[in-house]
Design a protein around this motif. Structure first.
Motif, PDB file in Angstrom:
ATOM      1  N   LEU A  68       0.852  -1.183   0.000  1.00  0.00           N
ATOM      2  CA  LEU A  68       0.000   0.000   0.000  1.00  0.00           C
ATOM      3  C   LEU A  68       0.892   1.237   0.000  1.00  0.00           C
ATOM      4  CD1 LEU A  68      -2.838   1.198   0.157  1.00  0.00           C
ATOM      5  CD2 LEU A  68      -2.688   0.983   2.651  1.00  0.00           C
ATOM      6  N   LEU A  69       0.824   2.006  -1.074  1.00  0.00           N
ATOM      7  CA  LEU A  69       1.656   3.197  -1.205  1.00  0.00           C
ATOM      8  C   LEU A  69       1.022   4.430  -0.567  1.00  0.00           C
ATOM      9  CD1 LEU A  69       2.685   2.824  -4.957  1.00  0.00           C
ATOM     10  CD2 LEU A  69       4.018   2.167  -2.934  1.00  0.00           C
ATOM     11  N   ASP A  70      -0.300   4.459  -0.525  1.00  0.00           N
ATOM     12  CA  ASP A  70      -0.998   5.644  -0.025  1.00  0.00           C
ATOM     13  C   ASP A  70      -2.292   5.206   0.659  1.00  0.00           C
ATOM     14  OD1 ASP A  70      -2.163   8.101   0.448  1.00  0.00           O
ATOM     15  OD2 ASP A  70      -2.055   8.783  -1.630  1.00  0.00           O
ATOM     16  N   GLU A  71      -2.322   5.244   1.972  1.00  0.00           N
ATOM     17  CA  GLU A  71      -3.510   4.775   2.684  1.00  0.00           C
ATOM     18  C   GLU A  71      -4.637   5.799   2.697  1.00  0.00           C
ATOM     19  OE1 GLU A  71      -2.955   5.636   7.435  1.00  0.00           O
ATOM     20  OE2 GLU A  71      -2.294   3.709   6.663  1.00  0.00           O
ATOM     21  N   THR A  72      -4.351   7.035   2.313  1.00  0.00           N
ATOM     22  CA  THR A  72      -5.390   8.060   2.195  1.00  0.00           C
ATOM     23  C   THR A  72      -5.239   8.767   0.844  1.00  0.00           C
ATOM     24  OG1 THR A  72      -3.990   9.628   3.399  1.00  0.00           O
ATOM     25  CG2 THR A  72      -5.666   8.440   4.684  1.00  0.00           C
ATOM     26  N   PRO A  73      -5.615   8.094  -0.235  1.00  0.00           N
ATOM     27  CA  PRO A  73      -5.419   8.666  -1.566  1.00  0.00           C
ATOM     28  C   PRO A  73      -6.302   9.885  -1.821  1.00  0.00           C
ATOM     29  CG  PRO A  73      -6.717   6.664  -1.708  1.00  0.00           C
ATOM     30  CD  PRO A  73      -6.250   6.779  -0.290  1.00  0.00           C
ATOM     31  N   ALA A  74      -5.868  10.710  -2.751  1.00  0.00           N
ATOM     32  CA  ALA A  74      -6.608  11.901  -3.150  1.00  0.00           C
ATOM     33  C   ALA A  74      -7.965  11.499  -3.736  1.00  0.00           C
ATOM     34  CB  ALA A  74      -5.802  12.685  -4.178  1.00  0.00           C
ATOM     35  N   PRO A  75      -8.951  12.363  -3.622  1.00  0.00           N
ATOM     36  CA  PRO A  75     -10.288  12.056  -4.135  1.00  0.00           C
ATOM     37  C   PRO A  75     -10.308  11.609  -5.600  1.00  0.00           C
ATOM     38  CG  PRO A  75     -10.398  13.998  -2.754  1.00  0.00           C
ATOM     39  CD  PRO A  75      -8.933  13.655  -2.913  1.00  0.00           C
ATOM     40  N   GLY A  76      -9.425  12.119  -6.410  1.00  0.00           N
ATOM     41  CA  GLY A  76      -9.374  11.725  -7.811  1.00  0.00           C
ATOM     42  C   GLY A  76      -8.994  10.272  -8.033  1.00  0.00           C
ATOM     43  N   LEU A  77      -8.474   9.613  -7.006  1.00  0.00           N
ATOM     44  CA  LEU A  77      -8.080   8.206  -7.100  1.00  0.00           C
ATOM     45  C   LEU A  77      -9.105   7.259  -6.482  1.00  0.00           C
ATOM     46  CD1 LEU A  77      -4.315   8.626  -6.137  1.00  0.00           C
ATOM     47  CD2 LEU A  77      -5.262   8.267  -8.422  1.00  0.00           C
ATOM     48  N   HIS A  78     -10.127   7.792  -5.853  1.00  0.00           N
ATOM     49  CA  HIS A  78     -11.090   6.960  -5.119  1.00  0.00           C
ATOM     50  C   HIS A  78     -11.787   5.934  -6.007  1.00  0.00           C
ATOM     51  CE1 HIS A  78     -11.573   9.814  -1.412  1.00  0.00           C
ATOM     52  NE2 HIS A  78     -10.315   9.510  -1.674  1.00  0.00           N
ATOM     53  N   ASP A  79     -12.202   6.322  -7.196  1.00  0.00           N
ATOM     54  CA  ASP A  79     -12.882   5.364  -8.081  1.00  0.00           C
ATOM     55  C   ASP A  79     -11.963   4.197  -8.435  1.00  0.00           C
ATOM     56  OD1 ASP A  79     -15.255   6.789  -8.061  1.00  0.00           O
ATOM     57  OD2 ASP A  79     -14.891   7.766  -9.994  1.00  0.00           O
ATOM     58  N   ALA A  80     -10.712   4.490  -8.727  1.00  0.00           N
ATOM     59  CA  ALA A  80      -9.750   3.428  -9.070  1.00  0.00           C
ATOM     60  C   ALA A  80      -9.497   2.519  -7.871  1.00  0.00           C
ATOM     61  CB  ALA A  80      -8.445   4.032  -9.580  1.00  0.00           C
ATOM     62  N   VAL A  81      -9.430   3.094  -6.684  1.00  0.00           N
ATOM     63  CA  VAL A  81      -9.219   2.285  -5.478  1.00  0.00           C
ATOM     64  C   VAL A  81     -10.426   1.382  -5.226  1.00  0.00           C
ATOM     65  CG1 VAL A  81      -8.901   2.356  -2.979  1.00  0.00           C
ATOM     66  CG2 VAL A  81      -7.607   3.908  -4.440  1.00  0.00           C
ATOM     67  N   ARG A  82     -11.628   1.927  -5.381  1.00  0.00           N
ATOM     68  CA  ARG A  82     -12.834   1.108  -5.217  1.00  0.00           C
ATOM     69  C   ARG A  82     -12.848  -0.033  -6.234  1.00  0.00           C
ATOM     70  NH1 ARG A  82     -14.937   5.947  -5.113  1.00  0.00           N
ATOM     71  NH2 ARG A  82     -15.887   6.844  -3.310  1.00  0.00           N
ATOM     72  N   GLU A  83     -12.466   0.270  -7.474  1.00  0.00           N
ATOM     73  CA  GLU A  83     -12.410  -0.774  -8.502  1.00  0.00           C
ATOM     74  C   GLU A  83     -11.379  -1.833  -8.133  1.00  0.00           C
ATOM     75  OE1 GLU A  83     -11.525  -1.440 -13.238  1.00  0.00           O
ATOM     76  OE2 GLU A  83     -11.848   0.607 -12.527  1.00  0.00           O
ATOM     77  N   SER A  84     -10.232  -1.410  -7.625  1.00  0.00           N
ATOM     78  CA  SER A  84      -9.205  -2.362  -7.195  1.00  0.00           C
ATOM     79  C   SER A  84      -9.747  -3.303  -6.135  1.00  0.00           C
ATOM     80  CB  SER A  84      -7.982  -1.628  -6.637  1.00  0.00           C
ATOM     81  OG  SER A  84      -7.323  -0.922  -7.648  1.00  0.00           O
ATOM     82  N   ALA A  85     -10.502  -2.763  -5.197  1.00  0.00           N
ATOM     83  CA  ALA A  85     -11.088  -3.598  -4.150  1.00  0.00           C
ATOM     84  C   ALA A  85     -12.079  -4.594  -4.742  1.00  0.00           C
ATOM     85  CB  ALA A  85     -11.764  -2.727  -3.095  1.00  0.00           C
TER      86      ALA A  85
END
Length: 69
Positions: free
Chosen positions: A35-52
């Motif tokens: 995990l490189l960033d445990e609190t990613p910027a809002p612009g990355l939230h969709d990609a993080v949700r997709e990763s999950a």
């Protein structure tokens, strides 16, 4: 959003890195998630949700005011 990973559940498929490379990486020695960033910027939230969602081991969890996966 906060991101949590369970390395013990990780199967080193790398799907998270393909979808959100600014947030996830893999260890060189065994391919396990990093995990490189445990609190990613809002612009990355969709990609993080997709990763999950695409993680075959369900090793990624997001926690935040708008969603929890």
């Amino acid at each position: 959003m906060k991101v949590e990973v369970d390395v013990a559940k990780c199967v080193a498929s790398g799907q998270c890195v393909l979808v959100a490379p600014d947030v996830f990486d893999q260890r060189d020695e065994d391919g396990m998630v990093v995990l490189l960033d445990e609190t990613p910027a809002p612009g990355l939230h969709d990609a993080v949700r997709e990763s999950a969602m695409v993680c075959p081991a369900t090793a990624i969890r997001t926690v935040g005011p708008s969603t929890a996966v």
